[in-house]
Design a protein around this motif. Structure first.
Motif, PDB file in Angstrom:
ATOM      1  N   ARG A 299      13.026   1.596   2.919  1.00  0.00           N
ATOM      2  CA  ARG A 299      13.405   2.083   1.591  1.00  0.00           C
ATOM      3  C   ARG A 299      12.174   2.236   0.707  1.00  0.00           C
ATOM      4  O   ARG A 299      11.302   1.362   0.675  1.00  0.00           O
ATOM      5  CB  ARG A 299      14.405   1.133   0.922  1.00  0.00           C
ATOM      6  CG  ARG A 299      15.791   1.157   1.546  1.00  0.00           C
ATOM      7  CD  ARG A 299      16.735   0.221   0.817  1.00  0.00           C
ATOM      8  NE  ARG A 299      16.385  -1.188   1.050  1.00  0.00           N
ATOM      9  CZ  ARG A 299      17.010  -2.206   0.469  1.00  0.00           C
ATOM     10  NH1 ARG A 299      18.000  -1.980  -0.392  1.00  0.00           N
ATOM     11  NH2 ARG A 299      16.653  -3.445   0.743  1.00  0.00           N
ATOM     12  N   ALA A 300      12.123   3.319  -0.045  1.00  0.00           N
ATOM     13  CA  ALA A 300      11.009   3.558  -0.961  1.00  0.00           C
ATOM     14  C   ALA A 300      11.199   2.767  -2.247  1.00  0.00           C
ATOM     15  O   ALA A 300      12.331   2.477  -2.665  1.00  0.00           O
ATOM     16  CB  ALA A 300      10.905   5.049  -1.275  1.00  0.00           C
ATOM     17  N   LEU A 301      10.093   2.412  -2.862  1.00  0.00           N
ATOM     18  CA  LEU A 301      10.144   1.805  -4.189  1.00  0.00           C
ATOM     19  C   LEU A 301      10.278   2.906  -5.231  1.00  0.00           C
ATOM     20  O   LEU A 301       9.648   3.962  -5.118  1.00  0.00           O
ATOM     21  CB  LEU A 301       8.880   1.000  -4.478  1.00  0.00           C
ATOM     22  CG  LEU A 301       8.538  -0.164  -3.545  1.00  0.00           C
ATOM     23  CD1 LEU A 301       7.329  -0.919  -4.085  1.00  0.00           C
ATOM     24  CD2 LEU A 301       9.717  -1.097  -3.367  1.00  0.00           C
ATOM     25  N   ALA A 302      11.104   2.675  -6.243  1.00  0.00           N
ATOM     26  CA  ALA A 302      11.231   3.632  -7.335  1.00  0.00           C
ATOM     27  C   ALA A 302       9.886   3.786  -8.035  1.00  0.00           C
ATOM     28  O   ALA A 302       9.053   2.870  -8.035  1.00  0.00           O
ATOM     29  CB  ALA A 302      12.296   3.161  -8.325  1.00  0.00           C
ATOM     30  N   GLU A 303       9.657   4.953  -8.618  1.00  0.00           N
ATOM     31  CA  GLU A 303       8.375   5.223  -9.268  1.00  0.00           C
ATOM     32  C   GLU A 303       8.064   4.184 -10.337  1.00  0.00           C
ATOM     33  O   GLU A 303       6.910   3.790 -10.522  1.00  0.00           O
ATOM     34  CB  GLU A 303       8.385   6.625  -9.876  1.00  0.00           C
ATOM     35  CG  GLU A 303       7.064   7.017 -10.513  1.00  0.00           C
ATOM     36  CD  GLU A 303       7.087   8.419 -11.078  1.00  0.00           C
ATOM     37  OE1 GLU A 303       6.105   8.808 -11.734  1.00  0.00           O
ATOM     38  OE2 GLU A 303       8.084   9.145 -10.858  1.00  0.00           O
ATOM     39  N   GLN A 304       9.084   3.739 -11.055  1.00  0.00           N
ATOM     40  CA  GLN A 304       8.876   2.751 -12.115  1.00  0.00           C
ATOM     41  C   GLN A 304       9.582   1.444 -11.757  1.00  0.00           C
ATOM     42  O   GLN A 304      10.260   0.837 -12.579  1.00  0.00           O
ATOM     43  CB  GLN A 304       9.380   3.299 -13.448  1.00  0.00           C
ATOM     44  CG  GLN A 304       8.561   4.492 -13.945  1.00  0.00           C
ATOM     45  CD  GLN A 304       9.092   5.060 -15.248  1.00  0.00           C
ATOM     46  OE1 GLN A 304      10.201   5.553 -15.319  1.00  0.00           O
ATOM     47  NE2 GLN A 304       8.287   4.983 -16.292  1.00  0.00           N
ATOM     48  N   VAL A 305       9.383   0.987 -10.538  1.00  0.00           N
ATOM     49  CA  VAL A 305       9.999  -0.255 -10.082  1.00  0.00           C
ATOM     50  C   VAL A 305       9.562  -1.419 -10.963  1.00  0.00           C
ATOM     51  O   VAL A 305       8.405  -1.508 -11.375  1.00  0.00           O
ATOM     52  CB  VAL A 305       9.632  -0.520  -8.608  1.00  0.00           C
ATOM     53  CG1 VAL A 305       8.126  -0.668  -8.432  1.00  0.00           C
ATOM     54  CG2 VAL A 305      10.355  -1.755  -8.092  1.00  0.00           C
ATOM     55  N   LYS A 306      10.506  -2.296 -11.280  1.00  0.00           N
ATOM     56  CA  LYS A 306      10.218  -3.508 -12.033  1.00  0.00           C
ATOM     57  C   LYS A 306      10.011  -4.644 -11.035  1.00  0.00           C
ATOM     58  O   LYS A 306      10.848  -4.874 -10.157  1.00  0.00           O
ATOM     59  CB  LYS A 306      11.375  -3.858 -12.964  1.00  0.00           C
ATOM     60  CG  LYS A 306      11.422  -3.051 -14.243  1.00  0.00           C
ATOM     61  CD  LYS A 306      10.508  -3.664 -15.287  1.00  0.00           C
ATOM     62  CE  LYS A 306      10.713  -3.002 -16.637  1.00  0.00           C
ATOM     63  NZ  LYS A 306       9.944  -3.657 -17.695  1.00  0.00           N
TER      64      LYS A 306
ATOM     65  N   LYS B 152       0.821  -1.213   0.000  1.00  0.00           N
ATOM     66  CA  LYS B 152       0.000   0.000   0.000  1.00  0.00           C
ATOM     67  C   LYS B 152       0.852   1.259   0.000  1.00  0.00           C
ATOM     68  O   LYS B 152       0.589   2.222  -0.733  1.00  0.00           O
ATOM     69  CB  LYS B 152      -0.931  -0.010   1.210  1.00  0.00           C
ATOM     70  CG  LYS B 152      -1.853   1.194   1.290  1.00  0.00           C
ATOM     71  CD  LYS B 152      -2.772   1.104   2.495  1.00  0.00           C
ATOM     72  CE  LYS B 152      -3.685   2.315   2.574  1.00  0.00           C
ATOM     73  NZ  LYS B 152      -4.596   2.250   3.764  1.00  0.00           N
ATOM     74  N   ASN B 153       1.917   1.276   0.812  1.00  0.00           N
ATOM     75  CA  ASN B 153       2.747   2.478   0.939  1.00  0.00           C
ATOM     76  C   ASN B 153       3.940   2.491  -0.004  1.00  0.00           C
ATOM     77  O   ASN B 153       4.669   3.485  -0.064  1.00  0.00           O
ATOM     78  CB  ASN B 153       3.229   2.625   2.383  1.00  0.00           C
ATOM     79  CG  ASN B 153       2.091   2.892   3.343  1.00  0.00           C
ATOM     80  OD1 ASN B 153       1.237   3.729   3.076  1.00  0.00           O
ATOM     81  ND2 ASN B 153       2.047   2.152   4.456  1.00  0.00           N
ATOM     82  N   GLY B 154       4.164   1.391  -0.719  1.00  0.00           N
ATOM     83  CA  GLY B 154       5.248   1.360  -1.692  1.00  0.00           C
ATOM     84  C   GLY B 154       6.621   1.429  -1.068  1.00  0.00           C
ATOM     85  O   GLY B 154       7.485   2.184  -1.541  1.00  0.00           O
ATOM     86  N   THR B 155       6.829   0.634  -0.007  1.00  0.00           N
ATOM     87  CA  THR B 155       8.137   0.628   0.655  1.00  0.00           C
ATOM     88  C   THR B 155       8.587  -0.795   0.922  1.00  0.00           C
ATOM     89  O   THR B 155       7.770  -1.726   1.044  1.00  0.00           O
ATOM     90  CB  THR B 155       8.085   1.390   1.994  1.00  0.00           C
ATOM     91  OG1 THR B 155       7.096   0.786   2.847  1.00  0.00           O
ATOM     92  CG2 THR B 155       7.745   2.852   1.784  1.00  0.00           C
ATOM     93  N   LEU B 156       9.886  -0.964   1.021  1.00  0.00           N
ATOM     94  CA  LEU B 156      10.496  -2.217   1.432  1.00  0.00           C
ATOM     95  C   LEU B 156      11.309  -1.899   2.680  1.00  0.00           C
ATOM     96  O   LEU B 156      12.401  -1.330   2.585  1.00  0.00           O
ATOM     97  CB  LEU B 156      11.396  -2.781   0.332  1.00  0.00           C
ATOM     98  CG  LEU B 156      11.993  -4.158   0.621  1.00  0.00           C
ATOM     99  CD1 LEU B 156      10.911  -5.238   0.487  1.00  0.00           C
ATOM    100  CD2 LEU B 156      13.150  -4.473  -0.324  1.00  0.00           C
ATOM    101  N   GLY B 157      10.757  -2.213   3.839  1.00  0.00           N
ATOM    102  CA  GLY B 157      11.388  -1.754   5.064  1.00  0.00           C
ATOM    103  C   GLY B 157      11.364  -0.239   5.105  1.00  0.00           C
ATOM    104  O   GLY B 157      10.311   0.386   4.948  1.00  0.00           O
TER     105      GLY B 157
END
Length: 680
Positions: A488-495, A481-486
């Motif tokens: 760290r944020a996920l890049a806008e265009q994460v693969k 939901k929040n787009g994070t891994l621990g």
């Protein structure tokens, strides 16, 4: 006053290519546009015309009678016969040892041209429009009896009637330019001869009709490099080249010409409308482009996606904002094919390799080649590119459209990751950023890695090193939901990729993950960009996307001989798709059960699952096509009509019966979806 055709009637000859030199393979000409550009590109791809070393075609240059003779001979497909007409002197001003003699002599012997009646031909005289039209009509089989006795008026009238002079605003006596000659000959190729067949058929031993030209320099599945790739009759095919087709024709639909060896000799686009656009929004009803134009698409529309023919109903949810698509229209003006092109690069993605080539030159390149990938350079250039020289190892940063944004000396620790598309001695890898790289490998890359994520590097120009990715896991959970891994944020265009065991990876998006959190134990790989954001994730069997679902069928595969004979159990899925693979397995399952199979590139089952049945479902339990009994319905759900024994669509099944059995892979709380529905 009209003049009767005498010997001068046939004094219409010249050829476009004598003074030109060959331009780089597949390169579009820089100084032509519109209809002239298409004509020139087609004729160039047939080996009939060529350009100049400056990358131009020089369409405004005048053409001589000798040059047009060569063109006429090549257009009729008699280029292999000119040697028999060489070293003859039929006209005193066409010496037997000159380049023009074989073409002028053959054209004369075939009745296409004549001299001035005084032993002279005038090879260096400008060819007039009337003369050129006369030659073309002769190529099409027309005689004076067919056309009329008055030259050039009757011949010009016939040329206009047949559409040969479309786009050429010249009178009969005016000289023809290289661009106008290309238009005239292109119209002629598509015109019917007096025998009732198109002139271009004389250039081919066989043709592939209604073909979409996908690529002019593709690597085939067997590793054959630099082939012509087309889509026709519902499948993608590759052909070795007899001539060098123009890359400018990629994305058009028409006729592929094949020579006696089955090699691609040329491509002629058809006249149907084609439109290429960038997707701004997509839903089940169609797509919208960046300008707000809406394209309504039917469920049964043929869609070419990832080199496979699908229907719009089966794949629209796989099409993303930013995808480039080409829309093909039928003669009736309706959309009859949609091609989803290779995905654009992720903004900020990089490629590290050797600067292999530049076109048209290194001073102001329109494209550069790095690791076999031809990358477009914006018209205003790219930062740092002027400091790089051919042979340098460089790092190229791409913008969101896949164009070169910046160039710098290679990063010493650069590592690229991508999906292996083909193995062997010339592997191809689609990088996570969306660009496909290739090269020669000193060690053949195993076909068992195809579809897997691999690491890519380069030690020399034209060379590529490919190795399997080491999966190191994750130390923190993914907050969807929040787009994070621990922290760290996920890049806008994460693969994001998913796999089951050693199965090929499947690309997914955050929207495909129907749980709020993915445990660290289900994350196999984490990649980060220079800014520290997570730009690559590999998940382990989180969404169920990697399986083929349907009815499980048990089979056997035998081999060997003597004491080395063996028999393996196989599992294959029966569903609405065609050509499903039978995988070798030691996993226990019930023949005829409803389930799913995830396979590997080595032909083995990575995992076999049995779906959970929910009985007693009626039409009233469905919430449209989104869910049933509170369980989401997969976008590619397989629907089986038990009464007819045929696979069908959900809407058709609902119209057929009120009673259903549905099968889901896991509970809704763990991201489960309905994968198979039986209409009872």
């Amino acid at each position: 006053m009209k003049n009767r055709i005498l010997a001068m009637l046939m004094a219409a000859v010249l050829c476009l290519g004598a003074a030109a030199v060959t331009v780089p393979a597949g390169q579009a000409f820089s100084d032509v546009s519109g209809d002239v550009a298409e004509a020139v590109e087609v004729l160039s791809g047939l080996g009939i015309v060529s350009g100049y070393s400056d990358g131009g075609y020089h369409p405004g240059d005048t053409l001589t009678r000798a040059q047009f003779c060569k063109l006429a001979v090549l257009v009729e497909g008699h280029g292999d016969q000119v040697k028999n007409s060489a070293y003859k002197t039929l006209f005193s001003d066409v010496p037997a040892t000159g380049w023009a003699a074989p073409y002028v002599n053959l054209a004369y012997e075939e009745g296409m041209v004549a001299g001035y009646g005084n032993g002279l031909f005038g090879p260096d005289d400008a060819v007039s429009c009337g003369q050129a039209v006369t030659i073309v009509l002769r190529l099409l089989g027309y005689t004076t009896a067919d056309v009329g006795p008055f030259w050039p008026e009757d011949y010009m009238d016939k040329g206009n009637e047949l559409g040969l002079l479309s786009g050429i605003g010249k009178s009969a006596g005016e000289g023809l330019t290289r661009g106008e000659a290309a238009l005239l000959l292109y119209h002629a190729l598509k015109a019917d001869t007096t025998q009732g067949r198109a002139l271009y058929e004389g250039l081919a031993a066989a043709t592939v009709e209604n073909a979409v030209l996908l690529d002019t320099s593709a690597t085939a599945g067997d590793g054959t490099a630099d082939t012509v790739k087309i889509y026709a009759d519902g499948a993608v095919s590759y052909y070795v080249k007899a001539n060098e087709p123009s890359a400018a024709l990629a994305g058009t639909r028409g006729t592929l010409l094949l020579n006696r060896s089955g090699a691609a000799a040329g491509f002629l686009p058809e006249d149907g409308a084609v439109r290429t656009l960038t997707v701004a929004a997509v839903d089940a009803a169609g797509i919208q482009d960046a300008n707000g134009n809406t394209f309504s698409l039917t469920n049964g529309l043929a869609v070419l996606l990832d080199d496979e023919k699908q229907t719009w109903a089966d794949c629209w949810y796989d099409i993303r904002k930013g995808d480039t698509v080409t829309v093909f229209y039928s003669a009736a003006g309706t959309v009859d094919l949609l091609w989803v092109r290779a995905r654009s690069a992720v903004a900020g993605s990089t490629i590290t390799g050797y600067y292999e080539d530049a076109s048209p030159n290194t001073t102001a390149p329109g494209t550069i080649t790095v690791l076999g990938a031809v990358l477009t350079v914006p018209e205003d250039g790219a930062e740092g590119l002027s400091d790089a020289a051919l042979g340098d190892k460089i790092t190229v940063t791409l913008d969101g459209s896949g164009e070169v944004a910046a160039v710098s000396p290679a990063l010493s620790a650069a590592q690229m990751v991508g999906v292996l598309k083909s193995g062997g001695a010339s592997p191809q890898v689609e990088l996570a950023g969306g660009v496909t790289v290739s090269g020669k490998s000193t060690v053949a890359v195993s076909a068992e890695l195809v579809g897997s994520l691999v690491k890519v590097s380069s030690s020399a120009a034209g060379k590529i090193s490919v190795s399997g990715l080491s999966y190191s896991g994750a130390s923190a959970a993914l907050d969807v939901k929040n787009g994070t891994l621990g922290d760290r944020a996920l890049a806008e265009q994460v693969k994001i990729y998913e796999r089951v065991g050693t199965s090929p990876v499947t690309e997914i998006t955050l929207d495909d993950i129907l749980v709020d959190t993915v445990a660290a134990a289900s994350i196999e790989y984490v990649g980060t960009g220079a800014d520290g954001a997570v730009d690559l994730l590999v998940l382990s069997d989180v969404t169920g996307t990697c399986y083929d679902y349907g009815i499980l069928e048990k089979g056997e595969q035998s081999g060997g001989s003597g004491e080395m004979k063996y028999t393996n159990t196989t599992v294959q899925v029966e569903n609405g798709n065609q050509g499903n693979t039978a995988y070798i397995t030691g996993i226990s399952f019930r023949d005829g059960a409803v389930g799913g199979v995830a396979g590997t590139a080595a032909g083995k089952a990575a995992k076999v699952i049995t779906l959970t049945e929910l009985e007693g479902i009626t039409r009233a339990d469905f919430d449209g096509g989104d869910s049933v009994a509170g369980i989401p319905i997969s976008g590619d759900v397989q629907v089986y009509n038990a009464a007819t024994g045929k696979w069908t669509t959900l809407s058709a099944a609902k119209a057929f019966t009120d009673d259903f059995a549905v099968y889901y892979d896991r509970t809704p709380e763990t991201g489960g979806q309905v994968r198979v529905i039986f209409a009872l």
